[in-house]
Scaffold this motif. Sequence first.
Motif, PDB file in Angstrom:
ATOM      1  N   VAL A  44     -26.178  54.452  33.522  1.00 20.99           N
ATOM      2  CA  VAL A  44     -25.171  53.442  33.182  1.00 20.99           C
ATOM      3  C   VAL A  44     -24.774  52.770  34.495  1.00 20.99           C
ATOM      4  CG1 VAL A  44     -22.842  53.014  32.325  1.00 20.99           C
ATOM      5  CG2 VAL A  44     -24.341  54.615  31.128  1.00 20.99           C
ATOM      6  N   LEU A  45     -24.884  51.451  34.524  1.00 24.64           N
ATOM      7  CA  LEU A  45     -24.603  50.674  35.738  1.00 24.64           C
ATOM      8  C   LEU A  45     -23.349  49.828  35.572  1.00 24.64           C
ATOM      9  CD1 LEU A  45     -28.219  49.300  36.342  1.00 24.64           C
ATOM     10  CD2 LEU A  45     -27.187  51.345  37.350  1.00 24.64           C
ATOM     11  N   MET A  76     -16.495  52.348  42.956  1.00 28.02           N
ATOM     12  CA  MET A  76     -15.994  50.978  42.811  1.00 28.02           C
ATOM     13  C   MET A  76     -16.286  50.160  44.080  1.00 28.02           C
ATOM     14  SD  MET A  76     -13.495  48.767  43.861  1.00 28.02           S
ATOM     15  CE  MET A  76     -12.257  49.845  44.585  1.00 28.02           C
ATOM     16  N   LEU A  77     -16.022  50.748  45.269  1.00 28.93           N
ATOM     17  CA  LEU A  77     -16.264  50.033  46.525  1.00 28.93           C
ATOM     18  C   LEU A  77     -17.749  49.769  46.742  1.00 28.93           C
ATOM     19  CD1 LEU A  77     -13.647  51.653  48.944  1.00 28.93           C
ATOM     20  CD2 LEU A  77     -13.686  49.294  48.069  1.00 28.93           C
ATOM     21  N   HIS A  78     -18.578  50.716  46.317  1.00 32.94           N
ATOM     22  CA  HIS A  78     -20.038  50.532  46.401  1.00 32.94           C
ATOM     23  C   HIS A  78     -20.446  49.320  45.550  1.00 32.94           C
ATOM     24  CE1 HIS A  78     -24.335  51.731  46.501  1.00 32.94           C
ATOM     25  NE2 HIS A  78     -24.326  51.224  45.283  1.00 32.94           N
ATOM     26  N   VAL A  84     -23.923  46.286  42.396  1.00 37.73           N
ATOM     27  CA  VAL A  84     -24.214  47.156  41.258  1.00 37.73           C
ATOM     28  C   VAL A  84     -24.132  48.615  41.722  1.00 37.73           C
ATOM     29  CG1 VAL A  84     -26.721  47.039  41.677  1.00 37.73           C
ATOM     30  CG2 VAL A  84     -25.890  47.645  39.401  1.00 37.73           C
ATOM     31  N   GLY A  85     -23.760  49.500  40.801  1.00 41.29           N
ATOM     32  CA  GLY A  85     -23.675  50.918  41.143  1.00 41.29           C
ATOM     33  C   GLY A  85     -23.828  51.789  39.910  1.00 41.29           C
ATOM     34  N   VAL A  86     -24.203  53.042  40.133  1.00 46.16           N
ATOM     35  CA  VAL A  86     -24.456  53.983  39.040  1.00 46.16           C
ATOM     36  C   VAL A  86     -23.175  54.751  38.684  1.00 46.16           C
ATOM     37  CG1 VAL A  86     -25.815  55.987  38.301  1.00 46.16           C
ATOM     38  CG2 VAL A  86     -26.849  54.260  39.793  1.00 46.16           C
ATOM     39  N   CYS A  87     -22.825  54.706  37.393  1.00 44.58           N
ATOM     40  CA  CYS A  87     -21.659  55.449  36.893  1.00 44.58           C
ATOM     41  C   CYS A  87     -22.056  56.850  36.449  1.00 44.58           C
ATOM     42  CB  CYS A  87     -21.060  54.745  35.680  1.00 44.58           C
ATOM     43  SG  CYS A  87     -20.610  53.044  35.968  1.00 44.58           S
ATOM     44  N   HIS A 111     -10.594  41.137  31.141  1.00 46.32           N
ATOM     45  CA  HIS A 111     -11.372  41.201  32.384  1.00 46.32           C
ATOM     46  C   HIS A 111     -12.847  40.989  32.058  1.00 46.32           C
ATOM     47  CE1 HIS A 111      -7.840  42.381  34.471  1.00 46.32           C
ATOM     48  NE2 HIS A 111      -7.755  43.574  33.909  1.00 46.32           N
ATOM     49  N   PRO A 112     -13.582  40.331  32.953  1.00 47.11           N
ATOM     50  CA  PRO A 112     -15.008  40.046  32.695  1.00 47.11           C
ATOM     51  C   PRO A 112     -15.951  41.190  33.086  1.00 47.11           C
ATOM     52  CG  PRO A 112     -14.341  38.989  34.720  1.00 47.11           C
ATOM     53  CD  PRO A 112     -13.115  39.676  34.192  1.00 47.11           C
ATOM     54  N   LEU A 113     -15.404  42.345  33.431  1.00 48.04           N
ATOM     55  CA  LEU A 113     -16.203  43.495  33.889  1.00 48.04           C
ATOM     56  C   LEU A 113     -17.420  43.742  32.986  1.00 48.04           C
ATOM     57  CD1 LEU A 113     -16.434  45.895  35.864  1.00 48.04           C
ATOM     58  CD2 LEU A 113     -15.002  47.203  34.269  1.00 48.04           C
ATOM     59  N   GLN A 114     -18.577  43.911  33.612  1.00 46.95           N
ATOM     60  CA  GLN A 114     -19.806  44.179  32.863  1.00 46.95           C
ATOM     61  C   GLN A 114     -20.401  45.520  33.240  1.00 46.95           C
ATOM     62  OE1 GLN A 114     -22.750  41.108  31.995  1.00 46.95           O
ATOM     63  NE2 GLN A 114     -21.566  39.781  33.355  1.00 46.95           N
ATOM     64  N   CYS A 115     -20.905  46.168  32.208  1.00 50.72           N
ATOM     65  CA  CYS A 115     -21.492  47.495  32.342  1.00 50.72           C
ATOM     66  C   CYS A 115     -22.786  47.428  31.536  1.00 50.72           C
ATOM     67  CB  CYS A 115     -20.491  48.449  31.703  1.00 50.72           C
ATOM     68  SG  CYS A 115     -20.736  50.149  32.030  1.00 50.72           S
ATOM     69  N   THR A 116     -23.861  48.042  32.042  1.00 51.96           N
ATOM     70  CA  THR A 116     -25.127  48.002  31.311  1.00 51.96           C
ATOM     71  C   THR A 116     -25.875  49.325  31.472  1.00 51.96           C
ATOM     72  OG1 THR A 116     -27.117  46.684  30.968  1.00 51.96           O
ATOM     73  CG2 THR A 116     -26.412  46.952  33.231  1.00 51.96           C
ATOM     74  N   LEU A 117     -27.027  49.435  30.797  1.00 53.25           N
ATOM     75  CA  LEU A 117     -27.801  50.670  30.945  1.00 53.25           C
ATOM     76  C   LEU A 117     -29.260  50.339  31.195  1.00 53.25           C
ATOM     77  CD1 LEU A 117     -28.092  52.382  27.425  1.00 53.25           C
ATOM     78  CD2 LEU A 117     -27.941  49.954  27.857  1.00 53.25           C
ATOM     79  N   GLU A 118     -29.957  51.286  31.839  1.00 52.92           N
ATOM     80  CA  GLU A 118     -31.394  51.144  32.084  1.00 52.92           C
ATOM     81  C   GLU A 118     -32.013  52.531  32.078  1.00 52.92           C
ATOM     82  OE1 GLU A 118     -31.772  49.443  36.044  1.00 52.92           O
ATOM     83  OE2 GLU A 118     -31.618  51.425  36.952  1.00 52.92           O
TER      84      GLU A 118
END
Length: 120
Positions: A44-45, A76-78, A84-87, A111-118
């Motif tokens: 999850v990114l 969050m800082l990464h 982009v960063g791995v959750c 908020h426009p925050l986006q989260c995705t998966l790969e």
Amino acid sequence: MTLQTFTMAERRDGGGDDDGGEGTGTGLATRTRARTKQPTPYRVLMLNDDYTPMEFVVLCLQRFFRMNMEEATRVMLHVHQKGVGVCGIFSYEVAETKVGQVTDFARQNQHPLQCTLEKA
Ligand code: TYC
């Protein structure tokens, strides 16, 4: 994990007797063993944007990915610096659920925050 029932003849280890204590009494004894299958892992990114407050991203990481304040701030800082960063890494079903939870929570708070998966 799936449980599979099989006859003695199908057992690689040769099985035991043909109608033991757990047998069916018909001469076709069956036993059940656990078969484990690892699910395909998904990352999850979290994606950076210019508008979501840093505190809100940290809150999401704590709430939906069970991170403590220090971990969540580091991730969050990464993301803020690299884009982009791995959750976390999960089965498809869990990853998809977390993406939905973050997206819904972000929209509820405008908020426009986006989260995705790969695939990991
Ligand atoms: N870039 C955002 C800001 O400066 C903070 C931010 C970090 C947003 C991580 C999204 O996934 C994100 N307010």
